[in-house]
Scaffold this motif. Structure first.
Motif, PDB file in Angstrom:
ATOM      1  N   LEU A   4      -5.224   9.657 -10.292  1.00  0.00           N
ATOM      2  CA  LEU A   4      -5.327  10.982  -9.694  1.00  0.00           C
ATOM      3  C   LEU A   4      -4.047  11.738 -10.007  1.00  0.00           C
ATOM      4  O   LEU A   4      -2.954  11.306  -9.634  1.00  0.00           O
ATOM      5  CB  LEU A   4      -5.526  10.890  -8.178  1.00  0.00           C
ATOM      6  CG  LEU A   4      -5.538  12.233  -7.426  1.00  0.00           C
ATOM      7  CD1 LEU A   4      -6.676  13.114  -7.909  1.00  0.00           C
ATOM      8  CD2 LEU A   4      -5.633  12.007  -5.920  1.00  0.00           C
ATOM      9  N   LEU A   5      -4.182  12.853 -10.700  1.00  0.00           N
ATOM     10  CA  LEU A   5      -3.058  13.721 -11.038  1.00  0.00           C
ATOM     11  C   LEU A   5      -3.066  14.910 -10.092  1.00  0.00           C
ATOM     12  O   LEU A   5      -4.069  15.619 -10.008  1.00  0.00           O
ATOM     13  CB  LEU A   5      -3.178  14.187 -12.491  1.00  0.00           C
ATOM     14  CG  LEU A   5      -2.237  15.300 -12.949  1.00  0.00           C
ATOM     15  CD1 LEU A   5      -0.792  14.842 -12.906  1.00  0.00           C
ATOM     16  CD2 LEU A   5      -2.620  15.760 -14.369  1.00  0.00           C
ATOM     17  N   VAL A   6      -1.956  15.124  -9.371  1.00  0.00           N
ATOM     18  CA  VAL A   6      -1.834  16.247  -8.435  1.00  0.00           C
ATOM     19  C   VAL A   6      -0.741  17.163  -8.969  1.00  0.00           C
ATOM     20  O   VAL A   6       0.451  16.880  -8.823  1.00  0.00           O
ATOM     21  CB  VAL A   6      -1.500  15.777  -7.005  1.00  0.00           C
ATOM     22  CG1 VAL A   6      -1.599  16.948  -6.025  1.00  0.00           C
ATOM     23  CG2 VAL A   6      -2.421  14.639  -6.569  1.00  0.00           C
ATOM     24  N   LEU A  40      -9.577  11.741  -2.956  1.00  0.00           N
ATOM     25  CA  LEU A  40      -9.302  10.456  -2.311  1.00  0.00           C
ATOM     26  C   LEU A  40     -10.404  10.052  -1.338  1.00  0.00           C
ATOM     27  O   LEU A  40     -10.602   8.866  -1.070  1.00  0.00           O
ATOM     28  CB  LEU A  40      -7.958  10.517  -1.575  1.00  0.00           C
ATOM     29  CG  LEU A  40      -6.716  10.542  -2.476  1.00  0.00           C
ATOM     30  CD1 LEU A  40      -5.479  10.878  -1.657  1.00  0.00           C
ATOM     31  CD2 LEU A  40      -6.540   9.201  -3.176  1.00  0.00           C
ATOM     32  N   ALA A  41     -11.111  11.034  -0.831  1.00  0.00           N
ATOM     33  CA  ALA A  41     -12.193  10.738   0.115  1.00  0.00           C
ATOM     34  C   ALA A  41     -13.429  10.183  -0.580  1.00  0.00           C
ATOM     35  O   ALA A  41     -14.281   9.561   0.072  1.00  0.00           O
ATOM     36  CB  ALA A  41     -12.566  11.998   0.895  1.00  0.00           C
ATOM     37  N   LEU A  47      -3.660   4.679  -9.391  1.00  0.00           N
ATOM     38  CA  LEU A  47      -2.336   5.303  -9.398  1.00  0.00           C
ATOM     39  C   LEU A  47      -2.476   6.789  -9.095  1.00  0.00           C
ATOM     40  O   LEU A  47      -3.454   7.418  -9.504  1.00  0.00           O
ATOM     41  CB  LEU A  47      -1.677   5.124 -10.770  1.00  0.00           C
ATOM     42  CG  LEU A  47      -0.300   5.761 -10.987  1.00  0.00           C
ATOM     43  CD1 LEU A  47       0.762   5.015 -10.192  1.00  0.00           C
ATOM     44  CD2 LEU A  47       0.061   5.767 -12.464  1.00  0.00           C
ATOM     45  N   ILE A  48      -1.486   7.340  -8.377  1.00  0.00           N
ATOM     46  CA  ILE A  48      -1.419   8.774  -8.126  1.00  0.00           C
ATOM     47  C   ILE A  48      -0.151   9.323  -8.778  1.00  0.00           C
ATOM     48  O   ILE A  48       0.940   8.762  -8.592  1.00  0.00           O
ATOM     49  CB  ILE A  48      -1.394   9.095  -6.618  1.00  0.00           C
ATOM     50  CG1 ILE A  48      -2.686   8.616  -5.941  1.00  0.00           C
ATOM     51  CG2 ILE A  48      -1.212  10.599  -6.373  1.00  0.00           C
ATOM     52  CD1 ILE A  48      -2.651   8.722  -4.430  1.00  0.00           C
ATOM     53  N   PRO A  74      -0.359   3.057  -5.524  1.00  0.00           N
ATOM     54  CA  PRO A  74       0.990   3.406  -5.995  1.00  0.00           C
ATOM     55  C   PRO A  74       1.097   4.884  -6.359  1.00  0.00           C
ATOM     56  O   PRO A  74       0.129   5.491  -6.835  1.00  0.00           O
ATOM     57  CB  PRO A  74       1.195   2.507  -7.214  1.00  0.00           C
ATOM     58  CG  PRO A  74      -0.161   2.048  -7.598  1.00  0.00           C
ATOM     59  CD  PRO A  74      -0.987   2.031  -6.370  1.00  0.00           C
ATOM     60  N   VAL A  75       2.287   5.444  -6.121  1.00  0.00           N
ATOM     61  CA  VAL A  75       2.524   6.872  -6.360  1.00  0.00           C
ATOM     62  C   VAL A  75       3.772   7.051  -7.217  1.00  0.00           C
ATOM     63  O   VAL A  75       4.841   6.515  -6.894  1.00  0.00           O
ATOM     64  CB  VAL A  75       2.711   7.633  -5.031  1.00  0.00           C
ATOM     65  CG1 VAL A  75       3.039   9.106  -5.299  1.00  0.00           C
ATOM     66  CG2 VAL A  75       1.476   7.510  -4.150  1.00  0.00           C
ATOM     67  N   ILE A  76       3.633   7.797  -8.300  1.00  0.00           N
ATOM     68  CA  ILE A  76       4.781   8.233  -9.094  1.00  0.00           C
ATOM     69  C   ILE A  76       4.939   9.729  -8.868  1.00  0.00           C
ATOM     70  O   ILE A  76       4.008  10.499  -9.101  1.00  0.00           O
ATOM     71  CB  ILE A  76       4.576   7.955 -10.594  1.00  0.00           C
ATOM     72  CG1 ILE A  76       4.485   6.450 -10.855  1.00  0.00           C
ATOM     73  CG2 ILE A  76       5.732   8.554 -11.408  1.00  0.00           C
ATOM     74  CD1 ILE A  76       4.235   6.097 -12.315  1.00  0.00           C
TER      75      ILE A  76
END
Length: 221
Positions: A4-6, A40-41, A47-48, A74-76
């Motif tokens: 997931l790219l935010v 996310l729901a 990975l985010i 995990p979040v980068i």
């Protein structure tokens, strides 16, 4: 894997999505925190990749809420803040790693690999099963010591199967891991990639077994 790219910057977001997609990952792109929560729901991510300054809020608040909710994805963090205190605060909030803008895509890809490797608890680089060996850093696969060349999505499919031998994955689960929500794919696409991967692994003691009506698994005698 599915990411997931935010990120609200059109140019950067498009470039990151394209680069990681070329590596064989499925990348869903959210332009706001609200869109990220919607994703996310409805989906599970490996990975985010999270920007800080977003049109509807602060990515740090999103990260803190993510951890309070006991989500362990995990979040980068992708940040323009370069001060040591800022980076320390991000790690203390729950980030697994960060990359400072502007960044080189090779660095981003290396940090993605490192975070996924750490999260998987890998004490060593290589993953071995039967006579197969997979080196995720070199993106290489060998059968009985003989190198086999796998294309990006074939490699990602192999990575999913070899990480959980004998586990059955449905076509839907494999679609979710290999493709983004924006990609229009059918179950037939999975059949095509499984067929290609079987050919690349010919001669191996391991095989990809079709469990009729259920899915696929990597197994060996």
């Amino acid at each position: 894997m599915r990411f997931l790219l935010v990120e609200d910057n059109h140019d950067l977001g498009g470039a990151v999505q394209t680069r990681l997609s070329l590596d064989g990952h499925g990348v869903d792109w959210a332009r706001s925190l609200e869109e990220a929560e919607d994703h996310l729901a409805t989906a599970t991510y490996d990975l985010i990749l999270l920007d800080i300054m977003l049109p509807d809020g602060d990515g740090r608040d999103f990260l803190a809420a993510h951890r309070r909710a006991k989500r362990d994805t995990p979040v980068i963090v992708m940040t323009a803040r370069s001060a040591v205190s800022d980076r320390v605060a991000l790690l203390d909030t729950g980030a697994d790693d960060y990359v400072t803008k502007p960044f080189d895509f090779a660095e981003l890809e290396a940090r993605v690999r490192a975070v996924l490797r750490r999260r998987g608890g890998a004490a060593q680089t290589d993953v071995a099963y039967a006579d197969l060996t997979f080196d995720p850093l070199a993106a290489s696969v060998t059968v009985g010591g003989e190198a086999r060349e796998l294309r990006n999505r074939e490699l990602r499919l192999f990575e999913i199967l070899v990480a959980a031998p004998d586990r059955i994955f449905s076509k839907g689960q494999l679609c979710d891991r290999l493709f983004s929500a924006a990609e229009a794919v059918s179950d037939n696409a999975i059949e095509v990639y499984v067929g290609r991967l079987r050919k690349k692994l010919e001669g191996s003691q391991a095989r990809i077994e079709t469990v009729r009506g259920v899915g696929y698994r990597l197994t060996a005698p």
